[in-house]
Scaffold this motif. Structure first.
Motif, short mmCIF file in Angstrom:
data_model
loop_
_atom_site.label_atom_id
_atom_site.label_comp_id
_atom_site.label_asym_id
_atom_site.label_seq_id
_atom_site.Cartn_x
_atom_site.Cartn_y
_atom_site.Cartn_z
N LEU A 32 -29.06 34.35 19.78
CA LEU A 32 -28.27 34.67 18.60
C LEU A 32 -27.00 35.44 18.95
N GLY A 33 -26.00 35.29 18.10
CA GLY A 33 -24.78 36.08 18.22
C GLY A 33 -24.80 37.21 17.21
N ILE A 34 -23.84 38.11 17.32
CA ILE A 34 -23.73 39.25 16.41
C ILE A 34 -22.26 39.44 16.06
N ASP A 35 -21.97 39.75 14.79
CA ASP A 35 -20.59 40.08 14.43
C ASP A 35 -20.50 41.54 14.02
N VAL A 36 -19.40 42.17 14.42
CA VAL A 36 -19.20 43.61 14.18
C VAL A 36 -17.75 43.85 13.77
N SER A 37 -17.53 45.02 13.17
CA SER A 37 -16.17 45.46 12.84
C SER A 37 -16.20 46.97 12.62
N TYR A 38 -15.24 47.47 11.85
CA TYR A 38 -15.09 48.92 11.70
C TYR A 38 -16.34 49.64 11.19
N PRO A 39 -17.21 49.02 10.33
CA PRO A 39 -18.41 49.77 9.91
C PRO A 39 -19.36 50.08 11.07
N GLN A 40 -19.23 49.34 12.17
CA GLN A 40 -20.12 49.56 13.33
C GLN A 40 -19.44 50.37 14.43
N CYS A 41 -18.35 51.04 14.11
CA CYS A 41 -17.63 51.80 15.14
C CYS A 41 -18.51 52.82 15.85
N GLU A 42 -19.41 53.44 15.12
CA GLU A 42 -20.27 54.47 15.71
C GLU A 42 -21.70 53.97 15.91
N THR A 43 -21.91 52.67 15.77
CA THR A 43 -23.25 52.10 15.91
C THR A 43 -23.52 51.72 17.35
N THR A 255 -14.39 22.77 2.71
CA THR A 255 -13.28 21.84 2.52
C THR A 255 -13.66 20.45 3.05
N LYS A 256 -12.92 19.47 2.62
CA LYS A 256 -13.17 18.10 3.05
C LYS A 256 -13.15 17.99 4.57
N ASP A 257 -14.12 17.25 5.10
CA ASP A 257 -14.23 16.98 6.54
C ASP A 257 -14.55 18.22 7.37
N GLY A 258 -14.94 19.31 6.71
CA GLY A 258 -15.34 20.50 7.45
C GLY A 258 -16.74 20.35 8.02
N THR A 259 -17.11 21.28 8.90
CA THR A 259 -18.43 21.28 9.52
C THR A 259 -18.95 22.71 9.59
N VAL A 260 -20.20 22.91 9.19
CA VAL A 260 -20.81 24.24 9.30
C VAL A 260 -21.31 24.41 10.73
N VAL A 261 -20.74 25.37 11.44
CA VAL A 261 -21.09 25.55 12.85
C VAL A 261 -21.80 26.88 13.12
N LEU A 262 -21.72 27.81 12.18
CA LEU A 262 -22.37 29.12 12.32
C LEU A 262 -23.00 29.53 11.01
N ALA A 263 -24.15 30.21 11.10
CA ALA A 263 -24.80 30.75 9.91
C ALA A 263 -25.23 32.19 10.19
N GLN A 264 -24.89 33.07 9.27
CA GLN A 264 -25.09 34.50 9.45
C GLN A 264 -26.28 34.99 8.62
N TYR A 265 -27.02 35.95 9.15
CA TYR A 265 -28.03 36.63 8.34
C TYR A 265 -28.08 38.10 8.74
N ILE A 266 -28.60 38.92 7.84
CA ILE A 266 -28.62 40.37 8.05
C ILE A 266 -30.03 40.82 8.44
N SER A 267 -30.11 41.62 9.48
CA SER A 267 -31.39 42.15 9.92
C SER A 267 -31.19 43.55 10.50
N ARG A 268 -31.92 44.51 9.96
CA ARG A 268 -31.88 45.89 10.45
C ARG A 268 -30.46 46.45 10.53
N GLY A 269 -29.67 46.11 9.51
CA GLY A 269 -28.34 46.68 9.39
C GLY A 269 -27.27 46.00 10.23
N ASP A 271 -25.38 42.14 11.47
CA ASP A 271 -25.16 40.73 11.14
C ASP A 271 -25.44 39.87 12.37
N TYR A 272 -26.48 39.07 12.28
CA TYR A 272 -26.82 38.14 13.35
C TYR A 272 -26.31 36.74 12.98
N ASN A 273 -26.06 35.93 14.00
CA ASN A 273 -25.49 34.61 13.74
C ASN A 273 -26.19 33.54 14.56
#
Length: 277
Positions: A32-43, A255-269, A271-273
Motif C-alpha cells: 500500500l501507499g500513503i498520502d501525507v501533507s501539512y496535518p502530518q507535519c508532526e506525525t 470524466t470521459k475516458d478516465g481510469t481509476v488507478v488509485l483508491a484511498q482509505y483511512i486507517s488509524r489516522g 490515508d492509505y492507498n
C-alpha cells in the motif's frame, strides 16, 4: 494402530492437495501507499510503504506545505512493489472568483510576467471564465516553480516536475462557486482547465482526486469533450477499509475516458492507498 494412523494421514494429505488444486488461487496482497501533507507535519510516519503522495500546499491553493521538504524525503524512501510511481504530488484547487482575493488575476500575465494565451479570452480582473482559467494557471505556476523546487532541492530528490505525477485535489473544503448555476460550475471547470493547461504545456502528468459527489457539486459534470480534463486518471476516496477501497477501483471515472488507478482509505489516522493497476 500405526498403520491405520499413517493411512488416515496419507488420505488427509491427498484430500488437502486435491482441494487446494481445485480452489481458486488466493489474491496476491499488494503493498500500500500513503498520502501525507501539512496535518502530518508532526506525525511519525510508517517506514514500510509502496509509494508516498505528498501535498504541496497547506490546505489552500495559494500557500505551501511547511514540511514539504521533510515529507518528500520520506516519500523518496518508498519501497515500491506496485505499478505506481514511488513519489507523487498533489495540489489544492479552488475558485475564489468574485471575492476580491489578492491572488485573483487582473490580466493574462502569469506570476513570471509572461503573457498567456487564454482559451477563454482576456482577463480584466472580473469574475469571468477567462480570469478563472488564469487563476488556475497561476496557481499551478506557483506550485511548480515557487513551492516545489526549493523543497525538492532540500530533500535531495529530482527537481524536474516532469519526473512526478501531480494530482489536482478537488474538494468542497476549499473555496468554490457553489451556486450550481451553469456559470458557477463552468467557472470552476475553467480553473481546473487552467491548472491542467499549465501542467500539460510543460509535459507534466496530472490526474484528478475527488469523490463523485464533490466533483458533481463543483463541476456539475460540465466537461466538454474537448476539455483537457477528459481522459485523466482518477484517484478516488474509498471509505474506511481496504475492502471498500478495492471497490472504489470500479467506480465510474469522473470524466470521459478516465481510469481509476488509485483508491484511498483511512486507517488509524492515516490515508492509505491501494493501487488499482
Amino acid at each position: 494402530m500405526n498403520r491405520v494412523i499413517i493411512a488416515i494421514v496419507s488420505l488427509s494429505v491427498a484430500l488437502l492437495v486435491s482441494s487446494s488444486a481445485s480452489a481458486a488461487p488466493a489474491e496476491v496482497k499488494k503493498p500500500l501507499g500513503i498520502d501525507v501533507s501539512y496535518p502530518q507535519c508532526e506525525t511519525k510516519l510508517p517506514t514500510n510503504y509502496a509509494f508516498g503522495i505528498v501535498g504541496v500546499n497547506d490546505g489552500l491553493a495559494t500557500t505551501p506545505n511547511p514540511c514539504l521538504a521533510k515529507q518528500l524525503v520520506w516519500a523518496s524512501k518508498a519501497v515500491g512493489g506496485t505499478k505506481q510511481d514511488k513519489v507523487q504530488l498533489y495540489v489544492n484547487t479552488a475558485n475564489p472568483g468574485g471575492l476580491g482575493t489578492p491572488t485573483w488575476p487582473q490580466d493574462n500575465f502569469d506570476p513570471a510576467g509572461n503573457f498567456i494565451n487564454n482559451p477563454y479570452g482576456l482577463c480584466y480582473g472580473d469574475d469571468s471564465y477567462a480570469c478563472a482559467w488564469q487563476y488556475g494557471w497561476n496557481r499551478a505556476h506557483d506550485d511548480v516553480n515557487k513551492w516545489f523546487p526549493p523543497a525538492a532541492q532540500q530533500a535531495k530528490i529530482d527537481q524536474d516536475p516532469k519526473a512526478y505525477l501531480w494530482w489536482l485535489d478537488v474538494e468542497l473544503e476549499n473555496t468554490w462557486k457553489t451556486g450550481k448555476t451553469g456559470f458557477d460550475q463552468k467557472s470552476n471547470v475553467a480553473v481546473l482547465e487552467g491548472m491542467t493547461g499549465y501542467f500539460t504545456e510543460r509535459s507534466i502528468r496530472t490526474g484528478i482526486y475527488s469523490t463523485a459527489y464533490q466533483w458533481g457539486e463543483i463541476t456539475g459534470g460540465r466537461i466538454g469533450d474537448s476539455s483537457n480534463l477528459v481522459g485523466k486518471p482518477n484517484w478516488r476516496p474509498g471509505g474506511l477499509s481496504l475492502v471498500t477501497a478495492k471497490q472504489a477501483c470500479d467506480a465510474k471515472p469522473l470524466t470521459k475516458d478516465g481510469t481509476v488507478v488509485l483508491a484511498q482509505y483511512i486507517s488509524r489516522g492515516l490515508d492509505y492507498n491501494y493501487s488499482c493497476l
